[in-house]
Design a protein around this motif. Sequence first.
Motif, PDB file in Angstrom:
ATOM      1  N   ASP A  84      88.089  -1.008 -78.525  1.00  0.00           N
ATOM      2  CA  ASP A  84      89.270  -0.312 -79.040  1.00  0.00           C
ATOM      3  C   ASP A  84      88.795   1.051 -79.514  1.00  0.00           C
ATOM      4  OD1 ASP A  84      91.678   0.511 -80.070  1.00  0.00           O
ATOM      5  OD2 ASP A  84      91.688  -0.910 -81.737  1.00  0.00           O
ATOM      6  N   GLU A  85      88.819   2.021 -78.609  1.00  0.00           N
ATOM      7  CA  GLU A  85      88.281   3.348 -78.926  1.00  0.00           C
ATOM      8  C   GLU A  85      88.985   4.398 -78.084  1.00  0.00           C
ATOM      9  OE1 GLU A  85      84.215   2.437 -78.208  1.00  0.00           O
ATOM     10  OE2 GLU A  85      84.529   2.097 -76.086  1.00  0.00           O
ATOM     11  N   ASN A  86      88.829   5.632 -78.484  1.00  0.00           N
ATOM     12  CA  ASN A  86      89.409   6.732 -77.707  1.00  0.00           C
ATOM     13  C   ASN A  86      88.494   7.934 -77.819  1.00  0.00           C
ATOM     14  OD1 ASN A  86      90.786   8.805 -79.765  1.00  0.00           O
ATOM     15  ND2 ASN A  86      91.136   6.730 -80.560  1.00  0.00           N
ATOM     16  N   PHE A  87      88.554   8.763 -76.764  1.00  0.00           N
ATOM     17  CA  PHE A  87      87.669   9.918 -76.689  1.00  0.00           C
ATOM     18  C   PHE A  87      88.398  11.115 -76.101  1.00  0.00           C
ATOM     19  CE2 PHE A  87      84.990   6.145 -75.861  1.00  0.00           C
ATOM     20  CZ  PHE A  87      84.210   6.186 -76.996  1.00  0.00           C
ATOM     21  N   GLY A  88      88.238  12.236 -76.744  1.00  0.00           N
ATOM     22  CA  GLY A  88      88.679  13.515 -76.217  1.00  0.00           C
ATOM     23  C   GLY A  88      87.549  14.517 -76.421  1.00  0.00           C
ATOM     24  N   TRP A  89      87.720  15.687 -75.879  1.00  0.00           N
ATOM     25  CA  TRP A  89      86.693  16.730 -75.911  1.00  0.00           C
ATOM     26  C   TRP A  89      87.324  17.966 -76.510  1.00  0.00           C
ATOM     27  CZ3 TRP A  89      81.725  17.381 -75.608  1.00  0.00           C
ATOM     28  CH2 TRP A  89      81.179  18.606 -75.213  1.00  0.00           C
ATOM     29  N   SER A  90      86.637  18.590 -77.446  1.00  0.00           N
ATOM     30  CA  SER A  90      87.235  19.736 -78.118  1.00  0.00           C
ATOM     31  C   SER A  90      86.171  20.705 -78.604  1.00  0.00           C
ATOM     32  CB  SER A  90      88.053  19.249 -79.324  1.00  0.00           C
ATOM     33  OG  SER A  90      88.718  20.322 -79.953  1.00  0.00           O
ATOM     34  N   ALA A  91      86.637  21.901 -78.888  1.00  0.00           N
ATOM     35  CA  ALA A  91      85.801  22.864 -79.611  1.00  0.00           C
ATOM     36  C   ALA A  91      85.712  22.372 -81.050  1.00  0.00           C
ATOM     37  CB  ALA A  91      86.430  24.245 -79.568  1.00  0.00           C
ATOM     38  N   LYS A  92      84.576  22.597 -81.676  1.00  0.00           N
ATOM     39  CA  LYS A  92      84.392  22.171 -83.066  1.00  0.00           C
ATOM     40  C   LYS A  92      85.313  22.952 -83.998  1.00  0.00           C
ATOM     41  CE  LYS A  92      80.455  19.909 -84.824  1.00  0.00           C
ATOM     42  NZ  LYS A  92      79.044  19.802 -84.920  1.00  0.00           N
ATOM     43  N   SER A  93      85.578  24.204 -83.668  1.00  0.00           N
ATOM     44  CA  SER A  93      86.462  25.048 -84.470  1.00  0.00           C
ATOM     45  C   SER A  93      87.428  25.774 -83.556  1.00  0.00           C
ATOM     46  CB  SER A  93      85.665  26.089 -85.250  1.00  0.00           C
ATOM     47  OG  SER A  93      84.765  25.467 -86.123  1.00  0.00           O
ATOM     48  N   ALA A  94      88.687  25.798 -83.960  1.00  0.00           N
ATOM     49  CA  ALA A  94      89.703  26.519 -83.192  1.00  0.00           C
ATOM     50  C   ALA A  94      89.752  27.960 -83.693  1.00  0.00           C
ATOM     51  CB  ALA A  94      91.052  25.846 -83.341  1.00  0.00           C
ATOM     52  N   THR A  95      88.896  28.796 -83.109  1.00  0.00           N
ATOM     53  CA  THR A  95      88.836  30.206 -83.493  1.00  0.00           C
ATOM     54  C   THR A  95      88.988  31.045 -82.231  1.00  0.00           C
ATOM     55  OG1 THR A  95      86.450  30.425 -83.181  1.00  0.00           O
ATOM     56  CG2 THR A  95      87.206  29.620 -85.337  1.00  0.00           C
ATOM     57  N   PRO A  96      89.212  32.348 -82.373  1.00  0.00           N
ATOM     58  CA  PRO A  96      89.303  33.211 -81.196  1.00  0.00           C
ATOM     59  C   PRO A  96      88.042  33.192 -80.332  1.00  0.00           C
ATOM     60  CG  PRO A  96      90.192  34.331 -83.118  1.00  0.00           C
ATOM     61  CD  PRO A  96      89.569  33.061 -83.606  1.00  0.00           C
ATOM     62  N   ALA A  97      86.912  32.741 -80.860  1.00  0.00           N
ATOM     63  CA  ALA A  97      85.674  32.668 -80.077  1.00  0.00           C
ATOM     64  C   ALA A  97      85.838  31.773 -78.846  1.00  0.00           C
ATOM     65  CB  ALA A  97      84.539  32.147 -80.952  1.00  0.00           C
ATOM     66  N   VAL A  98      86.752  30.808 -78.915  1.00  0.00           N
ATOM     67  CA  VAL A  98      87.008  29.914 -77.775  1.00  0.00           C
ATOM     68  C   VAL A  98      87.417  30.725 -76.548  1.00  0.00           C
ATOM     69  CG1 VAL A  98      88.566  28.102 -76.933  1.00  0.00           C
ATOM     70  CG2 VAL A  98      87.585  27.929 -79.215  1.00  0.00           C
ATOM     71  N   LEU A  99      88.103  31.823 -76.755  1.00  0.00           N
ATOM     72  CA  LEU A  99      88.575  32.656 -75.640  1.00  0.00           C
ATOM     73  C   LEU A  99      87.460  33.482 -75.008  1.00  0.00           C
ATOM     74  CD1 LEU A  99      91.857  33.939 -77.319  1.00  0.00           C
ATOM     75  CD2 LEU A  99      91.644  32.106 -75.616  1.00  0.00           C
ATOM     76  N   ALA A 100      86.328  33.607 -75.685  1.00  0.00           N
ATOM     77  CA  ALA A 100      85.256  34.497 -75.225  1.00  0.00           C
ATOM     78  C   ALA A 100      84.133  33.782 -74.478  1.00  0.00           C
ATOM     79  CB  ALA A 100      84.675  35.247 -76.418  1.00  0.00           C
ATOM     80  N   GLY A 101      84.157  32.457 -74.437  1.00  0.00           N
ATOM     81  CA  GLY A 101      83.079  31.757 -73.741  1.00  0.00           C
ATOM     82  C   GLY A 101      82.701  30.484 -74.453  1.00  0.00           C
TER      83      GLY A 101
ATOM     84  N   ARG B  69      81.007   5.395 -71.337  1.00  0.00           N
ATOM     85  CA  ARG B  69      80.345   5.558 -72.636  1.00  0.00           C
ATOM     86  C   ARG B  69      79.108   6.445 -72.520  1.00  0.00           C
ATOM     87  NH1 ARG B  69      81.357   2.703 -77.182  1.00  0.00           N
ATOM     88  NH2 ARG B  69      80.130   4.445 -77.926  1.00  0.00           N
ATOM     89  N   ALA B  70      78.352   6.297 -71.437  1.00  0.00           N
ATOM     90  CA  ALA B  70      77.155   7.138 -71.242  1.00  0.00           C
ATOM     91  C   ALA B  70      77.558   8.595 -71.051  1.00  0.00           C
ATOM     92  CB  ALA B  70      76.345   6.634 -70.051  1.00  0.00           C
ATOM     93  N   MET B  71      78.634   8.837 -70.300  1.00  0.00           N
ATOM     94  CA  MET B  71      79.094  10.209 -70.098  1.00  0.00           C
ATOM     95  C   MET B  71      79.561  10.827 -71.415  1.00  0.00           C
ATOM     96  SD  MET B  71      82.266  11.903 -68.183  1.00  0.00           S
ATOM     97  CE  MET B  71      82.849  12.674 -69.681  1.00  0.00           C
ATOM     98  N   VAL B  72      80.307  10.061 -72.210  1.00  0.00           N
ATOM     99  CA  VAL B  72      80.758  10.550 -73.517  1.00  0.00           C
ATOM    100  C   VAL B  72      79.550  10.930 -74.365  1.00  0.00           C
ATOM    101  CG1 VAL B  72      81.899   9.886 -75.681  1.00  0.00           C
ATOM    102  CG2 VAL B  72      82.958   9.299 -73.481  1.00  0.00           C
ATOM    103  N   ALA B  73      78.545  10.070 -74.403  1.00  0.00           N
ATOM    104  CA  ALA B  73      77.330  10.354 -75.191  1.00  0.00           C
ATOM    105  C   ALA B  73      76.607  11.580 -74.647  1.00  0.00           C
ATOM    106  CB  ALA B  73      76.401   9.140 -75.184  1.00  0.00           C
ATOM    107  N   ASP B  74      76.545  11.702 -73.334  1.00  0.00           N
ATOM    108  CA  ASP B  74      75.871  12.852 -72.731  1.00  0.00           C
ATOM    109  C   ASP B  74      76.565  14.156 -73.123  1.00  0.00           C
ATOM    110  OD1 ASP B  74      73.936  14.100 -70.920  1.00  0.00           O
ATOM    111  OD2 ASP B  74      75.686  14.468 -69.634  1.00  0.00           O
ATOM    112  N   TRP B  75      77.883  14.203 -72.996  1.00  0.00           N
ATOM    113  CA  TRP B  75      78.598  15.420 -73.373  1.00  0.00           C
ATOM    114  C   TRP B  75      78.453  15.669 -74.874  1.00  0.00           C
ATOM    115  CZ3 TRP B  75      83.135  17.976 -70.695  1.00  0.00           C
ATOM    116  CH2 TRP B  75      83.006  17.889 -69.304  1.00  0.00           C
ATOM    117  N   ARG B  76      78.581  14.630 -75.674  1.00  0.00           N
ATOM    118  CA  ARG B  76      78.473  14.773 -77.133  1.00  0.00           C
ATOM    119  C   ARG B  76      77.114  15.338 -77.530  1.00  0.00           C
ATOM    120  NH1 ARG B  76      77.892   9.333 -79.241  1.00  0.00           N
ATOM    121  NH2 ARG B  76      75.726   9.789 -78.731  1.00  0.00           N
ATOM    122  N   ASP B  77      76.056  14.884 -76.860  1.00  0.00           N
ATOM    123  CA  ASP B  77      74.702  15.219 -77.269  1.00  0.00           C
ATOM    124  C   ASP B  77      74.138  16.484 -76.627  1.00  0.00           C
ATOM    125  OD1 ASP B  77      74.853  12.931 -78.805  1.00  0.00           O
ATOM    126  OD2 ASP B  77      73.768  11.688 -77.367  1.00  0.00           O
ATOM    127  N   GLN B  78      74.931  17.191 -75.870  1.00  0.00           N
ATOM    128  CA  GLN B  78      74.454  18.448 -75.294  1.00  0.00           C
ATOM    129  C   GLN B  78      74.131  19.428 -76.420  1.00  0.00           C
ATOM    130  OE1 GLN B  78      73.764  19.328 -72.069  1.00  0.00           O
ATOM    131  NE2 GLN B  78      74.094  17.154 -71.708  1.00  0.00           N
TER     132      GLN B  78
END
Length: 175
Positions: free
Chosen positions: A59-76, A110-119
């Motif tokens: 019973d789990e869920n996963f999404g991917w996000s920027a750690k902070s929603a700032t204008p820096a997201v638009l720059a790279g 689960r391995a893919m989630v961990a891989d993306w998380r741990d980059q």
Amino acid sequence: MRRLLYLLFATLALAWTSAASAAVTMSFHSINGSVLFGRYPHAFVVLEGALDDTGERVDENFGWSAKSATPAVLAGPVKHMILTETPKMIRKTNRHFSVELSDSQYRRVRAMVADWRDQPGKYYDLETRNCIHFVGEIGKIAGLNIDYPSDMLRRPKQWLNHIATLNPKLGAEQI
């Protein structure tokens, strides 16, 4: 004695049926989002059920996000995080379609989630590694046809509707 054997057989049959029906279901969700109300449009997956080989509950869920929603997201690229939703929030989202996962597919997710998380460093990129790319790569593990039209990269709801049309076997209706 005959009744005891019958009861034992019935119990074993019931236990086998319950184990055989164990499965993990992965559902694909979108959040409409609103900049005015603090949530951006978002895609994520929800995994529920039990593993066939161990009976372990999932019973789990996963999404991917920027750690902070700032204008820096638009720059790279910016720092990233795995985002999980509360049950209350999940009930408010769009559930587009679901697929059943084998134990092997679940473990690959689960391995893919961990891989993306741990980059290390900055791994979230609005154009090349946003929540849509994350959910798309998970969808590929489940055997779905996935593509990333450039006009949908910031529209999770529209993109998941598109993925449903690429995978008619899902029988998903447009939301």
